[in-house]
Each structure stands twice: as structure tokens, then as C-alpha cells.
Design a protein around this motif. Structure first.
Motif, PDB file in Angstrom:
ATOM      1  N   HIS A  87       5.665   6.087  10.735  1.00 34.64           N
ATOM      2  CA  HIS A  87       5.639   6.651  10.032  1.00 34.64           C
ATOM      3  C   HIS A  87       7.299   8.105  10.672  1.00 34.64           C
ATOM      4  O   HIS A  87       7.579   8.322   9.559  1.00 34.64           O
ATOM      5  N   SER A 109       2.118   3.334   2.914  1.00 35.16           N
ATOM      6  CA  SER A 109       2.024   4.562   3.842  1.00 35.16           C
ATOM      7  C   SER A 109       2.819   4.559   4.076  1.00 35.16           C
ATOM      8  O   SER A 109       3.266   6.070   4.520  1.00 35.16           O
ATOM      9  N   ASN A 110       4.488   4.833   3.914  1.00 36.60           N
ATOM     10  CA  ASN A 110       5.697   4.587   4.502  1.00 36.60           C
ATOM     11  C   ASN A 110       6.315   4.821   3.614  1.00 36.60           C
ATOM     12  O   ASN A 110       7.011   6.402   3.850  1.00 36.60           O
ATOM     13  N   VAL A 140       4.691   7.316   1.517  1.00 34.61           N
ATOM     14  CA  VAL A 140       3.984   8.879   1.654  1.00 34.61           C
ATOM     15  C   VAL A 140       5.062   9.558   3.497  1.00 34.61           C
ATOM     16  O   VAL A 140       4.661  10.793   2.686  1.00 34.61           O
ATOM     17  N   GLY A 173       1.071   0.851  -3.742  1.00 33.14           N
ATOM     18  CA  GLY A 173       1.946   2.263  -3.314  1.00 33.14           C
ATOM     19  C   GLY A 173       2.380   3.321  -4.544  1.00 33.14           C
ATOM     20  O   GLY A 173       2.995   4.096  -4.503  1.00 33.14           O
ATOM     21  N   ARG A 222       0.056   5.834  -5.885  1.00 24.81           N
ATOM     22  CA  ARG A 222       0.534   6.905  -4.758  1.00 24.81           C
ATOM     23  C   ARG A 222       1.665   7.887  -5.101  1.00 24.81           C
ATOM     24  O   ARG A 222       1.834   8.637  -5.079  1.00 24.81           O
ATOM     25  N   ARG A 247       1.283  -1.339   0.104  1.00 23.16           N
ATOM     26  CA  ARG A 247      -0.061   0.544   0.022  1.00 23.16           C
ATOM     27  C   ARG A 247       0.702   1.606   0.001  1.00 23.16           C
ATOM     28  O   ARG A 247       0.380   2.271  -0.237  1.00 23.16           O
TER      29      ARG A 247
END
Ligand code: GRF
Length: 218
Positions: free
Chosen positions: A193, A32-33, A35, A62, A65, A30
Motif C-alpha cells: 500500500h 485494498s491496493n 483503496v 473492489g 469499494r 478485493r
């Protein structure tokens, strides 16, 4: 024990004075790290620029993104290539993009010697547990099932092992009595994060060296 403010013979590190480091992010999911890192760079908290997002999975969310942010992407699946050739192509893509640092952000494969030796002490990983406890897959579930009262996350330099490289930053997260593996993983992810940006900022702005297993900032 070479101080890392002096790049020496290895892949040139950016050091404190030479502007923004170029980073390649490797991911399988995905993102998120990724981002969180991209946003920390955009806010100026980390003196770096993500120049490539690379995946072994062409459909990794990812990658989308990254495209939304205008960051170049590549997918190099392992299927049909085998590990050695896939990693050779990844190294070539990272070098073509001009990156000298590599951040693994949910890249779900153990790196082989082609990649690890191409960027010595310039590859970072984030792991959702306090290493050396609970290496490998589903670390948050492992920690929950074991019954620990504190878990967390670890950012470390990558060596040839599975989650074994020298530790740069760790953040602790308490395990609450009413946690489920999912609620614990969500609170750990918030700390991931922050920890990833903190680790990269430290490595890029402070002199450091590896002494045995220890990353020492001076
Ligand atoms: C994170 O929990 C990271 O610690 C682990 O894989 C997960 C990736 O999540 N290595 P995301 O793709 O960054 O959201």
C-alpha cells in the motif's frame, strides 16, 4: 531514453507541472491496493485522480469499494468476448474516462498487446515479492515455501511479459521464524500500500526515463 518530463510522441504524461494525472485502476478482487491509492490521492500525497475502476469480474469486491467512494466503475468480462475484444473494450473505456495512466491492482490476467501497446510506459503493476524472484501467482506462498529470509513487494512498469517490466520501487519485508504464509502476506500487503503510492508519486513528480531495464530518476 527519452526523458519522461517531456511526454514526446507517446501517451501524454502529466509531468510535474500539469496538475493531477487521471488514472484507471484495473482489479479482479478485493481492491485494498486501489483503496490505498485512492486515499493517497485524496490526502494529496499523489497528484492524481482515479477516474475509473475497471474489472474483468462483475462481482469483484473492489468495484463496490469504488462505488462507495463515488468513483465510476465498469466491468468487462472476458467470457464471450475473447482476450482481444475484451482488451479493445477496456482500452476504449479507459480512453473515454480520460485516463492516461493505468494501475493494475490485483488484476489477475496477463495483459495482451492491445492494452500494453495502447499505454506505453504508462501501465504499472504491484507484485507481492521482490522481482525477479517469485513471479506469477501466490508469490507470498512461493517465497515462504522456498525459505527466503527476506521478501517484499515490487512496483514495476508493465510490458508484455509476466511480472517482467522495469522496476520502479521495491520494499523489503523480513520473513520471521514464526511466520505463516498468511502473516507474511499481511505484512507484505502493508508495504504494498505504501510502495504503490510512492511509485506513482515518483513517476508523476520527477523526470524519469527507462535505460535498458532500469527506471532512472534524475
Ligand atoms: C496484491 O497482493 C497484489 O500485489 C497482487 O494482487 C493482490 C491484490 O490485492 N498483484 P488487493 O486486491 O489490492 O487487496
Amino acid at each position: 531514453m527519452r526523458p519522461h518530463s517531456d511526454p514526446g510522441p507517446r501517451t501524454p504524461g502529466p509531468g510535474p507541472r500539469s496538475g493531477r494525472a487521471k488514472i484507471a485502476v484495473l482489479l479482479s478482487g478485493r481492491g485494498s491496493n486501489f483503496v490505498a491509492l485512492a486515499e493517497a490521492c485524496a490526502r494529496g500525497e499523489v497528484p492524481a485522480e482515479i477516474v475509473l475502476v475497471l474489472s474483468d469480474k462483475p462481482d469483484a469486491p473492489g468495484l463496490e469499494r469504488a462505488r462507495e467512494r463515488g468513483i465510476p466503475t465498469r466491468a468487462i468480462p472476458r467470457k464471450g468476448l475473447g482476450r482481444e475484444e475484451q482488451e479493445r473494450q477496456m482500452v476504449a473505456a479507459i480512453r473515454e474516462a480520460g485516463a492516461s495512466w493505468v494501475c493494475l491492482a490485483g488484476y489477475m490476467r496477463i495483459l495482451g498487446p492491445e492494452l500494453v501497446s495502447a499505454f506505453p510506459e504508462r501501465i504499472l503493476n504491484i507484485h507481492p515479492a521482490l522481482l525477479p524472484a517469485f513471479p506469477g501467482l501466490e508469490a507470498q506462498h512461493q517465497a515462504f515455501e522456498y525459505g527466503v529470509k527476506v521478501s517484499g513487494c515490487t512496483v514495476h512498469l508493465v510490458d508484455a511479459g509476466c511480472d517482467t517490466g522495469p522496476i520502479v520501487v521495491q520494499r523489503a519485508v523480513p520473513v520471521l521464524d514464526d511466520d505463516t504464509p498468511e502473516t507474511l502476506a499481511a505484512r507484505i500487503l502493508e508495504q504494498e500500500h505504501r510502495a504503490y503510492a510512492e511509485a506513482l508519486r515518483l513517476l508523476l513528480t520527477r523526470p524519469w526515463r527507462v535505460e535498458g531495464r532500469r527506471v532512472v530518476f534524475s
